[in-house]
Scaffold this active site. Structure first.
Site, short mmCIF file in Angstrom:
data_model
loop_
_atom_site.label_atom_id
_atom_site.label_comp_id
_atom_site.label_asym_id
_atom_site.label_seq_id
_atom_site.Cartn_x
_atom_site.Cartn_y
_atom_site.Cartn_z
N SER A 427 30.86 45.65 36.89
CA SER A 427 31.22 46.42 38.08
C SER A 427 29.99 46.86 38.87
CB SER A 427 32.03 47.66 37.68
OG SER A 427 31.29 48.47 36.78
N ASN A 498 32.75 48.85 45.17
CA ASN A 498 32.07 50.01 44.57
C ASN A 498 30.96 50.53 45.46
OD1 ASN A 498 33.65 50.28 42.33
ND2 ASN A 498 32.32 49.06 40.99
#
Length: 707
Positions: A427, A498
């Protein structure tokens, strides 16, 4: 007789079978230009005095009518154009319903929107028991309401409460549900659908139908007072869920209210509300999402390169993410998947999670035990690399540790074929850094899922500089088979989703440290349109995860990503959120309703909540960061287009769909206005609010992202 899209055949039984088959399309959709063709069909039916009845069916192998062609709404320039379109449809369906002969809809496959409205204008509905047969009125998902009589005919057939539930949620009924609810009259095997439909002709023209209601529902719907209770409760629920950001649900309720009166006045109100909604900015935004996702289904992500077929897959890591990835690989993509974990416990947890989901479907009679067992047989586990030689793709879902991921790359390359794709679910770590350990870096790619994997629709496909076009195309196709909407993004810290989320979350943390109450901040962003507030999201994702990602982003992208000191204090107090039951909110509270705030968190942070700012000020401070960073990502080529950026934000982090995504929202707000807002905050709080150069340039030139 035959037209371009309709054919009428009359057999010895004197039943006219109308078959709709739009040329050149895989599914039938209703279009405004069909009006003249339908007119010819109705004239033909009326000219035959020997007919016993009519059956309406589809010439497509797997669909009835999937709805109206959304493009015709975009072609309407004014609300009056839309109103006329709706009223023209009413006129034709009224004629169909008033034919002196019994009319039966023989339905196989999707029967949605205008397709179901056509079926509701028939006397009877016979449906196939096939898994592809679904019925529904999903217009609310496009910010509109059923404009072909659905708001009037459905309540008369199944009752007010059940109709509202269908139309306000846009839910699709499986065949068995449709019969149970009374939307359909009979369910039969597809092979005998036409003959079963013809049997209903003998029942003659259907008389007025009274909904089959029981208990409290029957009592409430029997009187004006009771009906008002249903409408008031429906509106209250709608406003609570939508925060008033979506106008369609309230209009649907008004139309269903009118269904208790005469049909014609109800249809006129439906057409008027339908017209107003089609011209609303909310519907325009929601329809833009529909068009964008439709376009993306046709794209490979790598130009003209065709994907290789994925026949076997492997997932490294049996944790929450690994188990979820294995689930969608086996259940949705129907690709055999092998789960590799260091312990049998991890494998058992991953398999057990999928078993629970499938077994729940068995108990609800949504699938058989045999179907469940067959699906589970697609998933196997191992603590070593047995069975990896023939896998086409390995999806790595281990801890966010670069050294560990390097070892995974080496292990896979040592055991698999030269063409096996190594897809990492990291991520935050740049894919290029992971690929440094690879002998075949062209096979290494990022495939970033969002939690929970089984529910979240987005997947980021991240290409580093050496990733081959073939690897990109194959990975995109694999994600689509898993039921995801993939966007291709270029390699950088945080990728796209993100990266735009981090400054939004950091600003929320800053607001808390300034003394804004936690629940007030969350409510402000929910009111703005996000599904949950930023503090709730941080508790769910994990405070420790946020603390781990922020330094990576700051190191790669600069000081504007510096996280407030709050993270260190929270982790020192062992607050990780839901995963250990200790965060901003109380996870063990027995109170009904939303979880209460854990007031002790204020002491840990050394603050006293006071709440000086308005909801709009708080939401603006958080959101403008996200908008500004999204523009930077587009400018740097991290995302290929504003369209991809909008879909990524909506499907990845729940950016308000009624706003159309960050870029459509900037267009609506105006780049110049956004620059002014950012500069105002920059003067007050510092350079973390500095508008991006690209945004400033757009403002100066008066350009928009969707010019």
């Amino acid at each position: 007789m035959k037209t371009d899209s309709f054919q009428v055949e009359v057999g010895n039984d004197k039943v006219a079978v109308i078959t709709m088959d739009v040329p050149g399309e895989t599914m039938n959709t209703l279009r405004s230009e069909f009006g003249e063709e339908v007119r010819q069909v109705l004239d033909f039916i009326n000219s035959r005095s020997d007919l016993q009845g009519v059956v309406f069916t589809s010439g497509k192998p797997d669909s009835f009518i999937a709805g109206a062609d959304i493009n015709m709404l975009a072609d309407c320039k004014t609300a009056e154009d839309v109103y006329t379109l709706s009223r023209d449809g009413h006129k034709l369906l009224n004629e169909l319903s008033r034919l002196p002969l019994p009319v039966v809809a023989a339905i196989h496959g999707p029967c949605l929107g205008g397709g179901l409205e056509l079926a509701l204008a028939c006397d009877y509905r016979v449906i196939s028991n096939h898994a592809k047969t679904v019925l529904g009125l999903p217009e609310v998902q496009l910010g509109i309401l059923p404009g072909g009589g659905g708001t009037q005919r459905l309540p008369k057939l199944i009752g007010i409460a059940k109709s509202l539930d269908m139309m306000l949620t846009g839910k699709q009924l499986r065949a068995k549900q449709a019969v149970k609810l009374g939307v359909a009259d009979e369910m039969v095997p597809h092979t005998v659908l036409l003959s079963a439909a013809k049997k209903w002709i003998g029942k003659g023209k259907r008389k007025a139908v009274k909904p089959k209601l029981k208990g409290v529902e029957r009592l409430l719907e029997a009187t004006p007072v009771g009906r008002n209770v249903i409408f008031d409760q429906a509106l209250k629920t709608v406003m609570s869920k939508t925060q008033g950001n979506y106008p369609a649900p309230a209009k649907i309720i008004e139309c269903v209210k009118a269904s208790t009166k005469d049909l014609e006045s109800g249809l006129k109100l439906e057409a008027r509300h339908f017209a107003d909604l089609v011209m609303s900015p909310e519907s325009a935004a929601l329809r833009s999402i529909f068009f964008a996702t439709t376009e993306m289904k046709k794209e490979s992500g790598a130009g003209d390169v065709k994907p290789e077929k994925i026949e076997r897959a492997m997932v490294l890591g049996g944790g929450l993410m690994g188990g979820g990835i294995a689930n969608v690989t086996a259940i949705k993509a129907k690709v055999p998947v092998r789960i590799k974990d260091i312990s049998h416990k991890g494998i058992s947890m991953a398999l057990g999670s999928t078993w629970k989901q499938l077994d729940k479907k068995v108990k609800r009679r949504h699938m058989t035990e045999a179907e469940r067992d067959k699906a589970m047989a697609m998933m196997t586990g191992t603590t070593d690399y047995q069975g990896i030689k023939d896998v086409d793709i390995v999806v790595e879902a281990v801890f966010e540790d670069l050294g560990l991921k390097h070892q995974m790359v080496k292990d896979v390359e040592g055991h698999c074929s030269d063409s096996t794709i190594f897809a990492t679910n990291t991520s935050s770590l740049p894919i290029g850094q992971i690929a440094q350990a690879a002998q075949r870096p062209e096979n290494v790619i990022g495939l970033h899922y969002f939690s929970p994997v089984e529910k979240m629709p987005l997947a980021e496909v991240i290409a580093h500089k050496s990733t081959s076009a073939q690897t990109i195309a194959t990975t995109v196709a694999f994600a689509k088979k898993q039921g995801k909407t993939p966007i291709v993004v270029q390699d950088c810290a945080g990728f796209y989703v993100n990266r735009i989320l981090a400054p939004y979350m950091n600003e929320a943390a800053t607001l808390i440290l300034e003394g804004e109450p936690i629940e007030k901040l969350d409510k402000a962003l929910v009111k703005f349109g996000f599904p949950v507030g930023p503090v709730t999201l941080l508790d769910e994702v994990g405070i420790d995860v946020g603390a781990k990602i922020s330094p990576i982003l700051e190191a790669e992208l600069g000081s504007r990503f510096a996280a407030p000191s709050a993270f260190a204090k929270l982790l020192a107090d062992d607050r990780k959120g839901r995963k250990n039951g200790k965060g901003f909110y109380q996870f063990n509270s027995k109170k009904k309703g939303p979880k209460p705030v854990d007031e002790s968190v204020y002491k840990v942070l050394g603050i006293t909540p006071q709440g000086r700012l308005s909801d709009s000020e708080m939401s603006e401070r958080c959101v403008v960061h996200m908008l500004n960073e999204a523009v930077r990502c587009l400018d740097e080529g991290i995302i290929a287009s504003a369209r991809d950026g909008d879909i990524g934000a909506i499907f990845g982090i729940g950016f308000p769909p009624f706003l159309g995504g960050p870029f459509r929202y900037i267009d609506a707000l105006g780049p110049k206005r956004l620059v002014e807002i950012l500069q105002g905050y920059q003067a007050k709080f510092g350079d973390r609010f500095a508008p991006s150069e690209y945004l400033v340039k757009m403002a100066e030139e008066g350009r928009h992202f969707y010019d």
